[in-house]
Design an enzyme around this catalytic site. Structure first.
Site, PDB file in Angstrom:
ATOM      1  N   ASP A 112      -0.657  11.885   1.238  1.00 49.45           N
ATOM      2  CA  ASP A 112       0.627  11.606   0.608  1.00 49.45           C
ATOM      3  C   ASP A 112       1.748  12.435   1.227  1.00 49.45           C
ATOM      4  OD1 ASP A 112       2.173  10.443  -1.684  1.00 49.45           O
ATOM      5  OD2 ASP A 112       2.374  12.557  -2.224  1.00 49.45           O
TER       6      ASP A 112
ATOM      7  N   GLU B  52       0.823   8.498   4.877  1.00 43.55           N
ATOM      8  CA  GLU B  52       2.036   7.918   4.307  1.00 43.55           C
ATOM      9  C   GLU B  52       3.195   8.686   4.937  1.00 43.55           C
ATOM     10  OE1 GLU B  52       4.722   7.396   0.308  1.00 43.55           O
ATOM     11  OE2 GLU B  52       3.569   9.197   0.741  1.00 43.55           O
TER      12      GLU B  52
END
Length: 734
Positions: free
Chosen positions: A414, A467
């Site tokens: 993330d 990401e």
């Protein structure tokens, strides 16, 4: 910590001699929890008259040393200290008999044991190279010097002292100070008789004199929030996924089908445990044909109403749904159903909860000392100090931990961009450049390279996914070529542009045509996943079908056509739960996907089932058609047929498998039927047949088009294009 009942005959031991008084400074430090070496004061130590025994047991009325069944009382020195010298020639095997007002128990003395952590472990910890850190730090049930108990270890280099507190001592750690193991910054204590299920924390005395309880950063199990204690844990799970693990790396992910269903486990079916989810989730995902699930962060986090991205227990699956072994059961069930498991992993930041990682030993430890660098401006959290080798080790080992202990097949990392840039969400004056004057965080870059290289070396078949929302060069380039080393990257540009296009009224789409074609300019710069994730369908952004213009029929048609375009586009696919059946409402933690939309009693259930059926067929055809995945990272696997028909809102392209077999994908994003639409296709293909049409009646469409072969003449193909639809065709022998 009781070892046995004490209803035993009590024989008198040797007559004790008076113990020399403790040095006042040592005594004060010991009682205040600020002594670095309690083992030098407690336990048995040689003196000229024999051996000095000293015990710290607050609230005890009396303490005796038991040697060969003979008991010798120790003399109270006040404040819970008991001591005496026994005229012995050697340190005997002994236990302690501790008497309280209403209880008497015979226990082992924790301060008679040597350190239960080896020199190699300490060396690797100090070097930041312990790839199995969870086996060295935390709470480890074990047999040590012939006695069963639990070894407690924690990294707290700035602490004056550390003690173990738990439900076994009414959360008063006075009796159980830990010893410092030198320059490693590790503190250790073996507690006999403590076993699985024990709740505990570390009571830390900072160098500033503050004292506080901290959950174990390495805890492998934690209490159900809002409770915050760590729990001693040993896994007893027996895996049944040997076949999956043996073959998951046989085909590289870049040349394999990879279609992901993103799931927030606590709300997918609210109220289900890990084991109950194992009875439902694999069957559902398998029925829809997805190759993988991506589980939003399953690591322990304090706020139940969140996605789980503010992690407080990096080594513990969230306790809300069960134990770590229960989570293993879910992963096992998915594997046995042929489904890979990806978990969201959050090494970018951590929350400021005072019982967790923040200022762990009273000073910045896991976070940088510079508050400008430590504070994450967007989320009110702390960033990790990637320049500190022990912190990098904590995170790298955590990545391998999930892959090895839980058989995870992929880590979706993330917020990578927030790690890579020193000026991320910061204004001028709020950040300092790197040593070269740039804005790149060189320490974060080195950490990501180390993490990826370590995971790929230790866990063949695992894929790491970034990401990363910027144009950072080489996110999926191998580390030995200077890249970050990820296997795949979320294509945030494609997601943003395509959603912006599809949200426009068809009459305006011709002015945004390039937003659907621009992705092919950079499609092979990285190894991409096309994500329609939770981030795009919640918090005011609307669910996917609700982004679409028009009436209910048109919104569903746009939704289906968009999914058909997405599944045919180069790159892997990801779809967030609820979008597979065109849920119109945004996600809610309380009730999750609106499953009732599929119920027989709901008037429009057929509309939602039609979209779900399309997703199933998209995955079925996708997995059976190598042209759609085999050359995702090879420019030779794609060719535009029509890329400039802005006035028509039409896109057409060819995908090719490794053997050259093509698939033709045509999307008509206008609400009109286009008859005899001319396309120029390879001369060697005499006819084409539909293998998928998002306008089919059983999906809720108008049924324009059909499965019959369409002949091409000299490479010219005339098709009837249904409105707001995507059609896939493959060569036909007719």
């Amino acid at each position: 910590m009781a070892l046995r009942d004490t209803a035993l005959p009590e024989a008198a031991g040797p007559r004790p001699l008076a113990a020399p008084a403790l040095d006042p400074a040592d005594r004060a430090r010991l009682l205040s929890g600020a002594h670095h070496d309690p083992h030098s004061l407690l336990g048995a130590h040689p003196v000229p008259e024999g051996f000095l025994f000293r015990v710290l047991r607050p609230f005890a009325d009396a303490v005796s040393v038991v040697v060969d069944g003979a008991s010798t009382p120790l003399v109270s020195e006040a404040d819970g200290l008991f001591a005496a010298v026994l005229p012995l020639d050697a340190v005997p095997g002994y236990t302690l008999r501790v008497a309280y007002a209403e209880d008497e128990r015979e226990v082992e003395d924790p301060y008679r044991f040597l350190p239960a952590l080896g020199d190699l472990d300490l060396h690797l910890i100090r070097e930041g190279r312990h790839e199995e850190l969870w086996r060295a730090l935390g709470a480890e049930p074990m047999t040590h010097q012939g006695v069963t108990g639990t070894r407690f270890t924690v990294w707290a280099p700035n602490a004056q002292g550390v003690r173990v507190a738990g439900d076994f001592c009414c959360w008063d750690g006075t009796a159980f100070p830990m010893r410092s193991l030198g320059a490693s910054g590790v503190w250790e204590l073996f507690l006999p008789g403590i076993g699985e299920g024990t709740r505990y924390k570390f009571e830390i005395t900072s160098r500033h004199g503050g004292r506080f309880l901290k959950a174990d950063p390495m805890a492998r199990r934690a209490e159900v929030p809002p409770d915050t204690a760590s729990i001693v844990h040993t896994s007893h799970y027996t895996w049944g996924d040997d076949a999956w693990m043996a073959h998951r790396g046989d085909v590289p992910v870049h040349v394999a089908p990879f279609s992901v269903y993103e799931v927030h486990l606590p709300s997918w079916r609210p109220g289900l445990t890990y084991r109950q989810l194992a009875d439902e989730l694999p069957a559902y995902v398998n029925d829809l044909g997805f190759t993988h699930v991506e589980l939003m962060p399953v690591a322990q986090h304090p706020f139940s109403g969140s996605w789980g991205y503010q992690v407080t227990g990096f080594y513990a699956p969230t306790a809300r749904l069960g134990t770590p072994d229960d989570f293993k059961h879910l992963v096992d069930a998915l594997h046995r159903a042929g489904i890979g498991v990806i978990v969201d992993w959050v090494p970018a930041h951590f929350p400021k909860d005072d019982w967790a990682l923040a200022r762990f030993d009273g000073d910045p430890l896991y976070e940088p000392g510079d508050s400008r660098r430590a504070e994450h401006p967007d989320w009110g959290t702390f960033e990790f100090d990637y320049g500190r080798v022990e912190v990098r080790n904590f995170l790298v080992a955590n990545a391998t931990y999930w892959c090895e202990e839980f058989h995870i097949d992929g880590l979706r990392v993330d917020a990578v961009a927030s790690m890579l840039y020193l000026d991320y969400s910061r204004d001028s004056g709020q950040w300092t450049p790197n040593v070269f004057g740039g804005r790149e965080d060189l320490d974060a870059m080195a950490f990501l390279q180390e993490m990826n290289a370590t995971v790929y070396r230790r866990s063949p078949g695992v894929v790491t996914i970034a990401e990363e929302s910027t144009a950072w060069d080489g996110v999926t380039r191998p580390t030995d070529s200077g890249g970050l080393g990820f296997g795949l990257k979320w294509n945030m540009g494609w997601m943003h542009d395509s959603l912006q296009y599809i949200a426009k009224e068809p009459v305006h789409r011709k002015y945004h045509h390039h937003e659907m074609t621009f992705s092919m300019v950079y499609a092979y710069s990285e190894n991409y996943i096309l994500p329609i994730s939770h981030d795009e369908v919640v918090h005011g952004k609307q669910a996917l079908v609700s982004k679409m213009p028009g009436d209910w029929w048109q919104r569903r048609a746009n939704h289906r056509a968009y999914l058909g375009f997405m599944w045919a586009h180069p790159g892997k696919q990801l779809l967030f739960m609820g979008q597979e059946f065109a849920q119109g409402a945004e996600w809610s933690e309380a009730h999750g996907p609106e499953w009732w939309l599929l119920d027989d009693g709901y008037a429009s259930a057929g509309d939602h089932r039609g979209v779900r059926d399309l997703v199933r067929d998209l995955n079925t055809v996708y997995r059976a058609t190598p042209a759609l995945w085999e050359r995702d990272t090879d420019p030779a696997g794609f060719r535009w047929v029509v890329g400039d028909a802005a006035d028509d809102n039409v896109f057409a392209f060819l995908r090719y498998g490794a053997d050259g077999a093509p698939l033709l994908a045509v999307s008509n994003f206008s609400p009109v039927v286009r008859h005899d639409y001319r396309l120029f296709v390879p001369d060697e293909v005499p006819a084409w047949a539909e293998v998928l049409n998002t306008d089919a009646g059983h999906y809720g469409g108008g049924g324009v088009g059909g499965p019959g072969p369409v002949k091409a003449a000299n490479g010219e193909l005339l098709l009837t294009l249904p409105p707001l639809a995507t059609v896939w065709l493959t060569p036909s022998s007719v």
